[in-house]
Design an enzyme around this catalytic site. Structure first.
Site, PDB file in Angstrom:
ATOM      1  N   GLU A  36      42.627  14.139  51.973  1.00 28.10           N
ATOM      2  CA  GLU A  36      43.721  14.945  52.506  1.00 28.10           C
ATOM      3  C   GLU A  36      45.050  14.208  52.414  1.00 28.10           C
ATOM      4  OE1 GLU A  36      43.772  17.987  53.092  1.00 28.10           O
ATOM      5  OE2 GLU A  36      41.650  18.484  53.236  1.00 28.10           O
ATOM      6  N   TYR A 119      48.382  19.728  60.005  1.00 22.22           N
ATOM      7  CA  TYR A 119      47.517  20.203  58.917  1.00 22.22           C
ATOM      8  C   TYR A 119      46.352  19.246  58.679  1.00 22.22           C
ATOM      9  CZ  TYR A 119      45.437  20.712  54.427  1.00 22.22           C
ATOM     10  OH  TYR A 119      44.483  20.807  53.438  1.00 22.22           O
ATOM     11  N   ASP A 137      47.901  25.649  54.654  1.00 16.48           N
ATOM     12  CA  ASP A 137      48.688  24.887  53.685  1.00 16.48           C
ATOM     13  C   ASP A 137      49.545  25.859  52.893  1.00 16.48           C
ATOM     14  OD1 ASP A 137      46.942  26.126  51.927  1.00 16.48           O
ATOM     15  OD2 ASP A 137      46.461  24.289  50.816  1.00 16.48           O
ATOM     16  N   CYS A 192      45.834  33.360  43.327  1.00 11.62           N
ATOM     17  CA  CYS A 192      47.108  33.851  43.878  1.00 11.62           C
ATOM     18  C   CYS A 192      48.150  32.745  43.793  1.00 11.62           C
ATOM     19  CB  CYS A 192      46.896  34.296  45.325  1.00 11.62           C
ATOM     20  SG  CYS A 192      48.280  35.223  46.026  1.00 11.62           S
ATOM     21  N   CYS A 199      46.087  38.759  39.485  1.00 11.90           N
ATOM     22  CA  CYS A 199      45.732  39.811  40.441  1.00 11.90           C
ATOM     23  C   CYS A 199      44.456  40.553  40.066  1.00 11.90           C
ATOM     24  CB  CYS A 199      46.891  40.790  40.590  1.00 11.90           C
ATOM     25  SG  CYS A 199      48.397  40.040  41.279  1.00 11.90           S
ATOM     26  N   CYS A 202      41.443  38.889  41.603  1.00 11.94           N
ATOM     27  CA  CYS A 202      41.530  38.591  43.032  1.00 11.94           C
ATOM     28  C   CYS A 202      40.582  39.470  43.846  1.00 11.94           C
ATOM     29  CB  CYS A 202      42.965  38.789  43.519  1.00 11.94           C
ATOM     30  SG  CYS A 202      43.180  38.391  45.275  1.00 11.94           S
ATOM     31  N   CYS A 208      45.515  44.091  49.074  1.00 13.36           N
ATOM     32  CA  CYS A 208      46.782  43.367  49.013  1.00 13.36           C
ATOM     33  C   CYS A 208      47.979  44.275  49.269  1.00 13.36           C
ATOM     34  CB  CYS A 208      46.910  42.677  47.662  1.00 13.36           C
ATOM     35  SG  CYS A 208      48.432  41.726  47.500  1.00 13.36           S
TER      36      CYS A 208
END
Length: 289
Positions: A36, A119, A137, A192, A199, A202, A208
């Site tokens: 991270e 985070y 994030d 995305c 798209c 997705c 959406c």
């Protein structure tokens, strides 16, 4: 909507997730914490080899805590934002001294460690220990902005608003909640995406709000754009640090003259490195801490 939304994301994630080291069985909480730190503003492809080298050399927090912080900076190599290496070293020292060398599983305890923000604390608690927390994030903010809010881009970060938006979608079951956090992150990273989103691939295409509205252009507030790297003090700092990493003895000011021709900018960058603890004056020159 939240249950159906989450199911679509989780099913897609299980079928399409990338094979990344930190997602494999048996990956340690320490490894998750290191990953991270490294992944902040750095592409996955650059992180993986550094992460493997780091964990081979220092498989536990105590191993890092036993070496000078300059060794952590040296091992950071070209990941960028090298202060992260100092913070990670400081966190390892704190984990060793306060927690018996075990990365804590509690968000508040994680936040109390040096260099760890909201985070990272939530990500470690969720991905290393399976706790139920919203993780947000840049990728997740973009998916929510488009799929839920109907905006082409997220507005500038706001922790309270962003966590509330993710909490509203988060499933109750622990394993599903962790998979949903990871799935939203993955969806924003590979489908995305900021430019040219895929798209048609997705899982949220029919849900959406941005697509349903005809992909309106975003006209809201934007996050400040970072100045270009070329010619910046950041570039000069990077070159000076590269010289310090390559040498195990102090590098003299005369030797640093070849690093950057602009004396004022070079000296300003060097002062900044010293102030940030990334360089120390020693023996008539400069070295890593």
């Amino acid at each position: 909507m939240p249950d159906a939304f989450a199911s679509l994301v989780v099913d897609w994630y299980h079928a399409n997730r990338r094979d990344l080291p930190w997602r494999r069985d048996g990956f340690t909480a320490w490894g998750t914490l290191v990953s991270e730190f490294m992944l902040q503003q750095t592409p996955v492809s650059r992180v993986i080899p550094r992460l493997e080298e780091w964990l081979t050399r220092w498989p536990t927090p105590a191993d890092v805590a036993a070496v000078p912080p300059g060794e952590a900076v040296r091992a950071w190599q070209s990941l960028g934002y090298p202060r992260r290496a100092l913070w990670l070293h400081a966190a390892a020292v704190a984990i060793t001294e306060r927690h018996g060398g075990v990365v804590p599983d509690d968000v508040e305890a994680l936040l109390d460690l040096p260099g760890i923000g909201d985070y990272t604390a939530r990500a470690v608690a969720v991905f290393a220990y399976g706790a139920r927390h919203p993780v947000v994030d840049t990728n997740i903010r973009r998916v929510i902005a488009r799929a839920v809010d109907g905006q082409g881009e997220p507005s500038p970060p706001n922790a309270r608003r962003d966590l509330a938006a993710m909490s509203a979608l988060l499933p109750q079951e622990l394993p599903v909640a962790a998979a949903f956090n990871a799935g939203m992150m993955e969806l924003g990273a590979i489908v995305c995406v900021a430019r040219s989103p895929r798209c048609d691939d997705c899982p949220l295409a029919q849900q959406c709000a941005w697509r349903a509205a005809g992909y309106p252009t975003y006209e809201g507030p934007r996050k400040a754009v970072q100045k270009k790297y070329e010619g910046s003090d950041r570039q000069v700092r990077g070159r000076i640090l590269a010289e310090l990493r390559a040498s195990h003895i102090p590098v003299t000011p005369e030797e640093l003259e070849d690093v950057w021709p602009d004396t004022a900018q070079r000296e300003r960058a060097l002062r900044g490195l010293v102030e940030d603890g990334l360089a120390v004056a020693e023996g008539g020159g400069y070295t890593l801490p």
